[in-house]
Write a protein that holds these residues in place. Structure first.
Motif, PDB file in Angstrom:
ATOM      1  N   VAL A   5       1.932  16.857  -4.112  1.00  0.00           N
ATOM      2  CA  VAL A   5       3.045  15.139  -4.666  1.00  0.00           C
ATOM      3  C   VAL A   5       2.565  14.729  -4.921  1.00  0.00           C
ATOM      4  O   VAL A   5       2.657  13.324  -6.031  1.00  0.00           O
ATOM      5  N   ALA A   6       1.244  13.763  -4.479  1.00  0.00           N
ATOM      6  CA  ALA A   6       1.135  12.506  -4.562  1.00  0.00           C
ATOM      7  C   ALA A   6      -0.607  13.167  -3.840  1.00  0.00           C
ATOM      8  O   ALA A   6      -0.914  13.467  -2.678  1.00  0.00           O
ATOM      9  N   PHE A   7      -1.240  11.496  -4.173  1.00  0.00           N
ATOM     10  CA  PHE A   7      -2.753  11.495  -3.063  1.00  0.00           C
ATOM     11  C   PHE A   7      -1.674   9.872  -1.805  1.00  0.00           C
ATOM     12  O   PHE A   7      -1.442   9.264  -2.671  1.00  0.00           O
ATOM     13  N   ALA A   8      -3.150   9.851  -1.002  1.00  0.00           N
ATOM     14  CA  ALA A   8      -2.937   8.559  -0.269  1.00  0.00           C
ATOM     15  C   ALA A   8      -3.868   8.195   0.455  1.00  0.00           C
ATOM     16  O   ALA A   8      -5.231   9.560   0.737  1.00  0.00           O
ATOM     17  N   ASP A   9      -4.012   7.434   0.713  1.00  0.00           N
ATOM     18  CA  ASP A   9      -5.318   6.399   0.866  1.00  0.00           C
ATOM     19  C   ASP A   9      -4.893   5.290   1.881  1.00  0.00           C
ATOM     20  O   ASP A   9      -3.613   4.632   2.215  1.00  0.00           O
ATOM     21  N   VAL A  10      -5.713   5.134   2.370  1.00  0.00           N
ATOM     22  CA  VAL A  10      -5.801   3.856   3.033  1.00  0.00           C
ATOM     23  C   VAL A  10      -6.718   2.355   2.432  1.00  0.00           C
ATOM     24  O   VAL A  10      -6.190   0.851   2.836  1.00  0.00           O
ATOM     25  N   ALA A  11      -7.363   2.898   1.390  1.00  0.00           N
ATOM     26  CA  ALA A  11      -7.899   1.374   0.196  1.00  0.00           C
ATOM     27  C   ALA A  11      -6.860   1.384  -0.618  1.00  0.00           C
ATOM     28  O   ALA A  11      -5.676   1.655  -1.496  1.00  0.00           O
ATOM     29  N   ALA A  12      -6.285  -0.272  -0.203  1.00  0.00           N
ATOM     30  CA  ALA A  12      -5.315  -1.443  -0.881  1.00  0.00           C
ATOM     31  C   ALA A  12      -5.893  -0.993  -2.935  1.00  0.00           C
ATOM     32  O   ALA A  12      -5.001  -0.793  -3.256  1.00  0.00           O
ATOM     33  N   LEU A  45      -4.077   8.974 -10.351  1.00  0.00           N
ATOM     34  CA  LEU A  45      -5.488  10.630  -9.917  1.00  0.00           C
ATOM     35  C   LEU A  45      -4.997  12.102 -10.021  1.00  0.00           C
ATOM     36  O   LEU A  45      -4.417  12.421  -9.684  1.00  0.00           O
ATOM     37  N   TYR A  46      -6.019  12.469 -10.529  1.00  0.00           N
ATOM     38  CA  TYR A  46      -6.019  13.793 -11.356  1.00  0.00           C
ATOM     39  C   TYR A  46      -4.589  13.855 -11.984  1.00  0.00           C
ATOM     40  O   TYR A  46      -3.913  14.606 -11.333  1.00  0.00           O
ATOM     41  N   GLY A  47      -3.591  13.083 -12.165  1.00  0.00           N
ATOM     42  CA  GLY A  47      -1.983  13.184 -12.560  1.00  0.00           C
ATOM     43  C   GLY A  47      -1.299  12.639 -11.706  1.00  0.00           C
ATOM     44  O   GLY A  47      -0.288  12.694 -12.108  1.00  0.00           O
ATOM     45  N   ARG A  48      -1.953  12.836 -10.301  1.00  0.00           N
ATOM     46  CA  ARG A  48      -0.670  12.356  -9.783  1.00  0.00           C
ATOM     47  C   ARG A  48      -1.022  10.208  -9.044  1.00  0.00           C
ATOM     48  O   ARG A  48      -2.058   9.981  -8.642  1.00  0.00           O
ATOM     49  N   ARG A  49       0.089  10.640  -8.481  1.00  0.00           N
ATOM     50  CA  ARG A  49       0.031   9.090  -7.906  1.00  0.00           C
ATOM     51  C   ARG A  49      -0.941   8.701  -6.582  1.00  0.00           C
ATOM     52  O   ARG A  49      -0.514   9.718  -5.757  1.00  0.00           O
ATOM     53  N   VAL A  50      -1.753   7.536  -6.041  1.00  0.00           N
ATOM     54  CA  VAL A  50      -2.104   7.151  -4.658  1.00  0.00           C
ATOM     55  C   VAL A  50      -0.831   6.235  -3.814  1.00  0.00           C
ATOM     56  O   VAL A  50      -0.614   5.717  -4.288  1.00  0.00           O
ATOM     57  N   LEU A  51      -0.616   6.799  -2.855  1.00  0.00           N
ATOM     58  CA  LEU A  51      -0.080   6.161  -2.074  1.00  0.00           C
ATOM     59  C   LEU A  51       0.083   5.008  -0.859  1.00  0.00           C
ATOM     60  O   LEU A  51      -1.557   6.109  -0.264  1.00  0.00           O
ATOM     61  N   PRO A  52       0.115   5.058   0.011  1.00  0.00           N
ATOM     62  CA  PRO A  52      -0.486   4.119   0.973  1.00  0.00           C
ATOM     63  C   PRO A  52       0.149   5.030   1.630  1.00  0.00           C
ATOM     64  O   PRO A  52       0.595   5.662   2.367  1.00  0.00           O
ATOM     65  N   TYR A  53      -1.021   5.259   2.999  1.00  0.00           N
ATOM     66  CA  TYR A  53      -0.624   6.552   4.090  1.00  0.00           C
ATOM     67  C   TYR A  53      -0.173   6.143   4.379  1.00  0.00           C
ATOM     68  O   TYR A  53       0.928   7.181   5.697  1.00  0.00           O
TER      69      TYR A  53
END
Length: 76
Positions: A12-19, A26-34
């Motif tokens: 579904v998505a990626f998550a990260d802590v980096a603002a 990222l690879y066609g998916r969105r990066v969400l806040p963790y």
């Protein structure tokens, strides 16, 4: 890239802590806040390597106690 086509279709998505990464594709998916992810999720962070920071984040998004194999799955 290492995921099978079937697994990629379930992603579904990626998550990260980096603002700076939040909202970026990222690879066609969105990066969400963790903080916006739910369980279950796959983590690419190795446990016991962040001085407890990852584990603290994990407990904030998963039921207490978070259960390996139910709430999260490490991919390392």
């Amino acid at each position: 890239k290492a995921l099978s086509p079937a697994a990629q279709a379930r992603l579904v998505a990626f998550a990260d802590v980096a603002a700076g990464k939040i909202g970026q594709p990222l690879y066609g998916r969105r990066v969400l806040p963790y903080t916006q992810i739910g369980t279950p999720f796959v983590t690419c962070v190795a446990l016991d390597r962040t001085g407890g920071a990852f584990e603290a984040n994990l407990t904030s998004v998963a039921p207490d106690p978070a259960s390996l194999g139910r709430d999260y799955f490490p991919l390392i």
